[in-house]
Design an enzyme around this catalytic site. Structure first.
Site, short mmCIF file in Angstrom:
data_model
loop_
_atom_site.label_atom_id
_atom_site.label_comp_id
_atom_site.label_asym_id
_atom_site.label_seq_id
_atom_site.Cartn_x
_atom_site.Cartn_y
_atom_site.Cartn_z
N GLY A 46 42.26 48.17 34.04
CA GLY A 46 41.09 47.91 33.19
C GLY A 46 39.90 47.41 33.98
O GLY A 46 38.76 47.85 33.76
N CYS A 47 40.15 46.51 34.91
CA CYS A 47 39.05 45.94 35.70
C CYS A 47 38.46 46.97 36.65
O CYS A 47 37.25 46.97 36.90
CB CYS A 47 39.54 44.71 36.46
SG CYS A 47 40.01 43.37 35.34
N THR A 48 39.29 47.88 37.15
CA THR A 48 38.79 48.95 38.00
C THR A 48 37.93 49.90 37.18
O THR A 48 36.84 50.31 37.61
CB THR A 48 39.96 49.70 38.67
OG1 THR A 48 40.68 48.76 39.48
CG2 THR A 48 39.47 50.85 39.53
N ALA A 51 34.58 48.07 36.52
CA ALA A 51 33.79 47.94 37.74
C ALA A 51 33.19 49.29 38.15
O ALA A 51 32.01 49.37 38.51
CB ALA A 51 34.64 47.37 38.87
#
Length: 156
Positions: A46-48, A51
């Protein structure tokens, strides 16, 4: 846990270390509109996604006068690896003691598979050039968040 911020609030000041070990302060962004986005952990799916979405939309955000800064509880070395692996073109700041996340209301109770725990709440706070909150969004979804934020900011 601090309360979540709202439009018109003064943004809490901070100084954190970026992925290259340099000290970065909120005051470094005075006079510029700034998107601060809080994410739980570098290099997770999710964070990738989030970002890379900011990376891919950075030119249009900058054209509209916005800087982008990512903040997570990860140590600098993990942020550097993440930034390099994903070719991230904006600063990532390390908030290992989550003091800044707490001050911005982005740290609190989370639930996962029926268990409650404290952690980082995926959040985005947009500041005007004077350090006041113009948008505060909490519990955002990683996928599609940047597109929604652009709509909310009136950026085509």
């Amino acid at each position: 846990m601090a309360e979540q911020l709202a439009t018109g609030n003064e943004a809490p000041d901070f100084t954190l270390t970026n992925s290259t070990g340099k000290q970065v302060s909120l005051t470094d962004f005075r006079g510029r509109k700034t998107v601060l986005y809080f994410y739980p952990a570098a290099s997770t799916p999710g964070c990738t996604t989030e970002a890379c979405d900011f990376r891919d939309n950075l030119n249009s955000l900058k054209s509209a006068g916005y800087e982008v800064v990512g903040i997570s509880p990860d140590p600098e070395a993990k942020l550097a690896k993440f930034a390099g692996a994903e070719s991230l073109n904006f600063p990532l700041l390390s908030d290992q003691d989550h003091a800044v996340a707490e001050a911005y209301g982005a740290w609190g109770e989370k639930k996962n598979y029926g268990k409650s725990y404290e952690g980082l709440i995926r959040s985005t706070v947009v500041l005007d050039g004077e350090g006041k909150v113009s948008v505060a969004q909490y519990n955002v979804r990683a996928t599609g968040h940047v597109a929604k934020l652009r709509r909310d900011l009136g950026i085509d």
